[in-house]
Design an enzyme around this catalytic site. Structure first.
Site, PDB file in Angstrom:
ATOM      1  N   GLU A 114      36.799  58.722  12.523  1.00 24.92           N
ATOM      2  CA  GLU A 114      35.723  59.321  13.324  1.00 24.92           C
ATOM      3  C   GLU A 114      36.250  59.892  14.644  1.00 24.92           C
ATOM      4  O   GLU A 114      35.769  60.910  15.130  1.00 24.92           O
ATOM      5  CB  GLU A 114      34.644  58.272  13.628  1.00 24.92           C
ATOM      6  CG  GLU A 114      33.715  57.972  12.470  1.00 24.92           C
ATOM      7  CD  GLU A 114      32.736  59.109  12.199  1.00 24.92           C
ATOM      8  OE1 GLU A 114      32.538  59.962  13.062  1.00 24.92           O
ATOM      9  OE2 GLU A 114      32.181  59.134  11.083  1.00 24.92           O
ATOM     10  N   THR A 170      24.719  63.330   9.891  1.00 28.44           N
ATOM     11  CA  THR A 170      25.764  64.080  10.591  1.00 28.44           C
ATOM     12  C   THR A 170      26.410  65.102   9.647  1.00 28.44           C
ATOM     13  O   THR A 170      26.780  66.186  10.077  1.00 28.44           O
ATOM     14  CB  THR A 170      26.844  63.167  11.212  1.00 28.44           C
ATOM     15  OG1 THR A 170      27.194  62.172  10.265  1.00 28.44           O
ATOM     16  CG2 THR A 170      26.360  62.509  12.485  1.00 28.44           C
ATOM     17  N   ASP A 199      34.279  64.671   6.068  1.00 33.45           N
ATOM     18  CA  ASP A 199      34.526  63.261   6.424  1.00 33.45           C
ATOM     19  C   ASP A 199      33.214  62.468   6.417  1.00 33.45           C
ATOM     20  O   ASP A 199      33.149  61.346   5.923  1.00 33.45           O
ATOM     21  CB  ASP A 199      35.096  63.147   7.853  1.00 33.45           C
ATOM     22  CG  ASP A 199      36.596  63.435   7.928  1.00 33.45           C
ATOM     23  OD1 ASP A 199      37.169  63.912   6.931  1.00 33.45           O
ATOM     24  OD2 ASP A 199      37.173  63.173   9.000  1.00 33.45           O
ATOM     25  N   GLU A 200      32.192  63.075   7.013  1.00 33.30           N
ATOM     26  CA  GLU A 200      30.911  62.366   7.122  1.00 33.30           C
ATOM     27  C   GLU A 200      30.366  62.042   5.729  1.00 33.30           C
ATOM     28  O   GLU A 200      29.822  60.961   5.502  1.00 33.30           O
ATOM     29  CB  GLU A 200      29.867  63.193   7.898  1.00 33.30           C
ATOM     30  CG  GLU A 200      30.313  63.730   9.251  1.00 33.30           C
ATOM     31  CD  GLU A 200      30.564  62.680  10.324  1.00 33.30           C
ATOM     32  OE1 GLU A 200      30.672  61.490   9.989  1.00 33.30           O
ATOM     33  OE2 GLU A 200      30.673  63.062  11.501  1.00 33.30           O
TER      34      GLU A 200
HETATM   35 FE   LIG Z   1      30.212  59.700  10.924  1.00 28.38          FE
HETATM   36 FE   LIG Z   2      31.738  61.869  12.987  1.00 29.38          FE
END
Ligand SMILES: [Fe+2]
Ligand SMILES: [Fe+2]
Length: 331
Positions: A114, A170, A199-200
């Site tokens: 993150e 997100t 990634d989210e």
């Molecule tokens: Fe996240």
């Molecule tokens: Fe993030």
């Protein structure tokens, strides 16, 4: 006889597969992208030229766009709040020595991934020339100072509902920003936001898998936690957002109005996410529920339609609120 803490037992049971989860849902440091992969390389002779190009393309994007990108960046930059919050969750133990359990390893590795998001967005904003970085930095510091309260307490079940929802939210927001950047011909910013969104999504898959597994072993309590979180509504992590010199008031609402106006994160996205979670966890098919959990299931199954009806009445102001973060372009 001491009362059995089922949540702790369930967390311990899941913990046995932590390395499996890390391998499946997170990417090793040497393989994963880093912020510099998407930014002008300051060690190259072409650096200044690349920055100039980045700034030119940034001029094409509208006011609300920058407000949302700044808000998203600040949300990512408040990561210390989320890490410390998660480390406090029941069943996650970060104390040194033998009791430091696998869950804290998951949280550290998740945080490591993150952390690249805020890093990348912050550097992009700094180079873009479109935002007042000092004001962005002040808001970030305020947000970390103020912390948050997402209504989960230290309950792992409620926290995993929260993170399942939030990671998908997100994704939607970063992906929506990417689509707008693409429409304006800004390929580099498109790629930045797409990669973060990716990634989210991976993180969403991880947290929602934890919830799926809990549904298998403790269905009634998991159902009650889900309905509890949906009833009180998912509070966004930046809900205490404020500008310098101001108290926590309407800044988050103004930011969220900007997002609604440009369509990157709207009330109907919120409802879609809820619906996706209901489908993912096959809420209609969960068996062995107590009467109370059955009622919670009924509530959940009807909630998206109910919320859709209420949201029809929502009116978003047509003009943006002017934040200190973004100076309106004078053309
Ligand atoms: Fe996240
Ligand atoms: Fe993030």
């Amino acid at each position: 006889m001491p009362i059995k803490n089922v949540r702790l037992e369930v967390m311990h049971f899941l913990e046995q597969n932590i390395d499996g989860f890390i391998n499946q849902y997170l990417i090793p440091v040497e393989k994963i992208w880093q912020p510099t992969d998407f930014l002008p390389n300051s060690q190259e002779d072409t650096f200044l030229e690349d920055v100039r190009e980045l700034r030119e393309l940034a001029k094409e994007l509208p006011y609300d766009f920058w407000v949302v990108l700044v808000g998203d960046t600040i949300t990512e930059e408040a990561l210390p709040t989320y890490e410390s919050w998660l480390m406090e969750v029941e069943g996650i133990d970060n104390v040194d020595g033998e009791s430091r359990n696998g869950w804290s390893k998951w949280i550290r590795h998740w945080t490591g991934e993150e952390n690249r998001h805020g890093d990348l967005l912050n550097k992009y904003l700094y180079l873009s020339g479109r935002v007042n970085m000092k004001e962005v930095e002040r808001t970030t510091q305020y947000l970390i100072n103020d912390g948050f309260d997402i209504g989960t307490g230290r309950d792992p079940y409620k926290n995993f509902i929260y993170t399942s929802f939030q990671e998908l939210a997100t994704f939607v927001s970063h992906n929506g920003i990417a689509e707008l950047a693409k429409k304006s011909g800004n390929e580099k910013l498109t790629r930045i936001c797409k990669r973060i969104a990716g990634d989210e999504m991976r993180h969403h898959h991880a947290y929602s898998e934890f919830v799926s597994r809990i549904f298998e072993v403790d269905p009634s309590e998991m159902m009650l936690a889900f309905s509890y979180m949906m009833k009180q509504k998912i509070v966004m992590p930046a809900h205490f957002l404020r500008e310098s010199g101001q108290k926590i008031s309407s800044a988050f609402e103004q930011f969220s109005n900007s997002a609604q106006r440009i369509g990157v994160y709207t009330t109907s996205d919120y409802i879609d996410i809820m619906q996706k979670l209901i489908e993912k966890w096959k809420i209609d098919k969960v068996s062995n529920l107590t009467d109370e959990a059955e009622r919670a299931r009924d509530y959940l199954m009807k909630l998206p339609a109910r919320m859709a009806k209420i949201s029809e009445r929502l009116i978003i102001p047509p003009e943006p609120y002017i934040f200190k973060w973004v100076v309106p372009a004078t053309k």
